[in-house]
Every structure is written in structure tokens, then in C-alpha cells.
Design a protein around this motif. Structure first.
Motif, PDB file in Angstrom:
ATOM      1  N   ARG A  29      63.792  12.936  80.685  1.00  0.00           N
ATOM      2  CA  ARG A  29      62.503  12.558  80.101  1.00  0.00           C
ATOM      3  C   ARG A  29      62.640  12.131  78.641  1.00  0.00           C
ATOM      4  O   ARG A  29      61.739  11.490  78.105  1.00  0.00           O
ATOM      5  CB  ARG A  29      61.511  13.725  80.202  1.00  0.00           C
ATOM      6  N   PHE A  30      63.771  12.475  77.992  1.00  0.00           N
ATOM      7  CA  PHE A  30      63.934  12.213  76.558  1.00  0.00           C
ATOM      8  C   PHE A  30      65.109  11.304  76.209  1.00  0.00           C
ATOM      9  O   PHE A  30      65.233  10.874  75.067  1.00  0.00           O
ATOM     10  CB  PHE A  30      64.094  13.528  75.787  1.00  0.00           C
ATOM     11  N   LEU A  67      57.828  13.398  67.648  1.00  0.00           N
ATOM     12  CA  LEU A  67      56.801  13.149  68.664  1.00  0.00           C
ATOM     13  C   LEU A  67      55.690  12.260  68.133  1.00  0.00           C
ATOM     14  O   LEU A  67      55.345  12.318  66.953  1.00  0.00           O
ATOM     15  CB  LEU A  67      56.198  14.467  69.146  1.00  0.00           C
ATOM     16  N   SER A  68      55.086  11.510  69.028  1.00  0.00           N
ATOM     17  CA  SER A  68      53.987  10.612  68.675  1.00  0.00           C
ATOM     18  C   SER A  68      52.628  11.298  68.752  1.00  0.00           C
ATOM     19  O   SER A  68      51.609  10.697  68.424  1.00  0.00           O
ATOM     20  CB  SER A  68      53.985   9.398  69.607  1.00  0.00           C
ATOM     21  N   ARG A  69      52.612  12.548  69.202  1.00  0.00           N
ATOM     22  CA  ARG A  69      51.354  13.306  69.290  1.00  0.00           C
ATOM     23  C   ARG A  69      51.630  14.787  69.035  1.00  0.00           C
ATOM     24  O   ARG A  69      52.765  15.242  69.145  1.00  0.00           O
ATOM     25  CB  ARG A  69      50.682  13.107  70.649  1.00  0.00           C
ATOM     26  N   THR A 119      58.925  21.478  76.791  1.00  0.00           N
ATOM     27  CA  THR A 119      59.539  20.218  77.218  1.00  0.00           C
ATOM     28  C   THR A 119      58.597  19.421  78.116  1.00  0.00           C
ATOM     29  O   THR A 119      58.568  18.186  78.042  1.00  0.00           O
ATOM     30  CB  THR A 119      60.902  20.443  77.899  1.00  0.00           C
ATOM     31  N   LYS A 120      57.805  20.079  78.913  1.00  0.00           N
ATOM     32  CA  LYS A 120      56.815  19.367  79.738  1.00  0.00           C
ATOM     33  C   LYS A 120      55.789  18.672  78.841  1.00  0.00           C
ATOM     34  O   LYS A 120      55.446  17.510  79.056  1.00  0.00           O
ATOM     35  CB  LYS A 120      56.116  20.339  80.685  1.00  0.00           C
ATOM     36  N   THR A 160      56.896  15.373  77.173  1.00  0.00           N
ATOM     37  CA  THR A 160      57.099  14.212  78.034  1.00  0.00           C
ATOM     38  C   THR A 160      56.183  13.056  77.641  1.00  0.00           C
ATOM     39  O   THR A 160      54.982  13.231  77.481  1.00  0.00           O
ATOM     40  CB  THR A 160      56.867  14.597  79.512  1.00  0.00           C
ATOM     41  N   GLY A 161      56.792  11.900  77.458  1.00  0.00           N
ATOM     42  CA  GLY A 161      56.050  10.700  77.114  1.00  0.00           C
ATOM     43  C   GLY A 161      55.722  10.558  75.640  1.00  0.00           C
ATOM     44  O   GLY A 161      55.082   9.587  75.238  1.00  0.00           O
ATOM     45  N   ALA A 162      56.152  11.521  74.805  1.00  0.00           N
ATOM     46  CA  ALA A 162      55.808  11.492  73.381  1.00  0.00           C
ATOM     47  C   ALA A 162      57.017  11.420  72.456  1.00  0.00           C
ATOM     48  O   ALA A 162      56.853  11.317  71.249  1.00  0.00           O
ATOM     49  CB  ALA A 162      54.978  12.724  73.025  1.00  0.00           C
TER      50      ALA A 162
END
Length: 191
Positions: free
Chosen positions: A29-30, A155-157, A171-172, A175-177
């Protein structure tokens, strides 16, 4: 534990290692995030021995090392810091530190800062045996050299948790950030 028994156990488990596969660094995911953050410590150099002062309870003083980071990407809102031992004789790397809520403008943490008692501005997740804050190196005697991987993620958020999170929850939520990442490897061995 009796040192003689511990050494025997360490030798017996010498080839049993969690491995790098389950490190946050290698989480699929990273891995698309670039390795552009420079993470350093004035206490030890890359792949060098972590001083005994920073070793775990019963071995050292269990004082977290000073850490500095730079080259954060534009849009970084929060940093996450994870320290893991992939050489532990377990199924997964041991989580020695899990910190969220690090402000991107911070740039560093001083020695001894990575505990809930000394830093009110950081949020700590549950690591080794549910512990909050830094848990220094304390490998089994005679098990060989262990690596301690300090991993930082931009992170973006912001991450928001209703309860104190563990590694899986953090870690969950990441995800996506993940915009970028960096790491510093230290080592420790007990004979």
C-alpha cells in the motif's frame, strides 16, 4: 531470564527471523511512494550500532534517540514514525515505536522525546506488548545482530482514531495518503 538459558534459546532460534516482507516499508500500500525523505540521527549512522543508552529496559537506558528529517513533499499534513525489528524470532517484525500526529514543520525530535510522558504534542499507538512510546532494542542474547528500522511517512491527510490504535489500525488508516517515505537503519546485538 537466566542469561545461559537465553543464550541457548538465542542460538537455537538463530535462523528464525520475522523478515523484511512485513515491514511497513515493504507494505504494498506504500511502496509506490518515493523514498525521498532524509531521516537521520546524531546518535548513530546508517546501519551502525545503536548506542547502549538507547537500548531497551534491562539492557540500556531505554532513551529514544534524537531524530531529524528533511525533504518533505508539498502537501504533507502529518508524519507517522514507525520503528520495527524484522530480525526478531517471531512471525512478524516487532513494533518498537508507533507515533502519529507529527507536525510536518517540526523537522526533528530530541533525545528522550518519544514517550507519552515527555511529548504531549504527539500521539502514540500500541507497539510491543501494547506498550506506548519508545521501546529500545533488546534482542535475545546470542540471536545475532538485529536491525531496527525507523520509518517515516509523509501523509496528505490527518489520521483520526477514536481509541489508541495498534499497528494494523495505523497502517490501514495510512492507505491512500502516503506522499513520501524515508528510513534509517540501526543495529544492536547481545552476546
Amino acid at each position: 531470564m537466566n542469561p545461559t538459558i537465553e543464550r541457548t534459546l538465542g542460538r537455537w532460534l538463530k535462523n528464525v527471523r520475522a523478515g523484511d516482507r512485513h515491514l511497513a516499508w515493504n507494505d504494498p500500500r506504500f511502496t509506490a511512494a518515493p523514498d525521498t525523505i532524509l531521516l537521520t540521527s546524531s546518535a548513530f549512522d546508517e546501519s551502525e550500532i545503536i548506542p547502549q543508552r538507547h537500548a531497551g529496559e534491562g539492557v540500556g537506558e531505554n532513551i529514544s534517540p534524537p531524530l531529524s528529517w528533511s525533504v518533505l513533499p508539498f502537501g504533507t499534513v502529518e508524519l507517522v514514525l514507525i520503528m520495527q525489528d524484522p530480525d526478531a524470532p517471531m512471525r512478524r517484525p516487532v513494533v518498537h515505536l508507533l507515533v502519529t500526529g507529527i507536525a510536518p514543520e517540526r523537522g526533528s525530535v530530541p533525545e528522550g522525546y518519544l514517550t507519552p510522558e515527555t511529548s504531549r504534542d504527539l500521539r502514540f499507538g500500541r507497539g510491543l506488548f501494547g506498550r506506548l512510546g519508545y521501546a529500545g532494542p533488546r534482542p535475545v542474547r546470542a540471536h545475532g545482530r538485529h536491525r531496527y528500522i525507523f520509518q517515516i511517512f509523509a501523509l496528505s491527510r490527518r489520521l483520526d482514531f477514536k481509541v489508541t490504535p495498534d499497528y494494523a489500525a495505523v497502517t490501514k488508516a495510512m492507505t491512500g495518503a502516503v506522499l513520501a517515505r524515508g528510513r534509517l537503519i540501526g543495529a544492536y546485538e547481545r552476546k
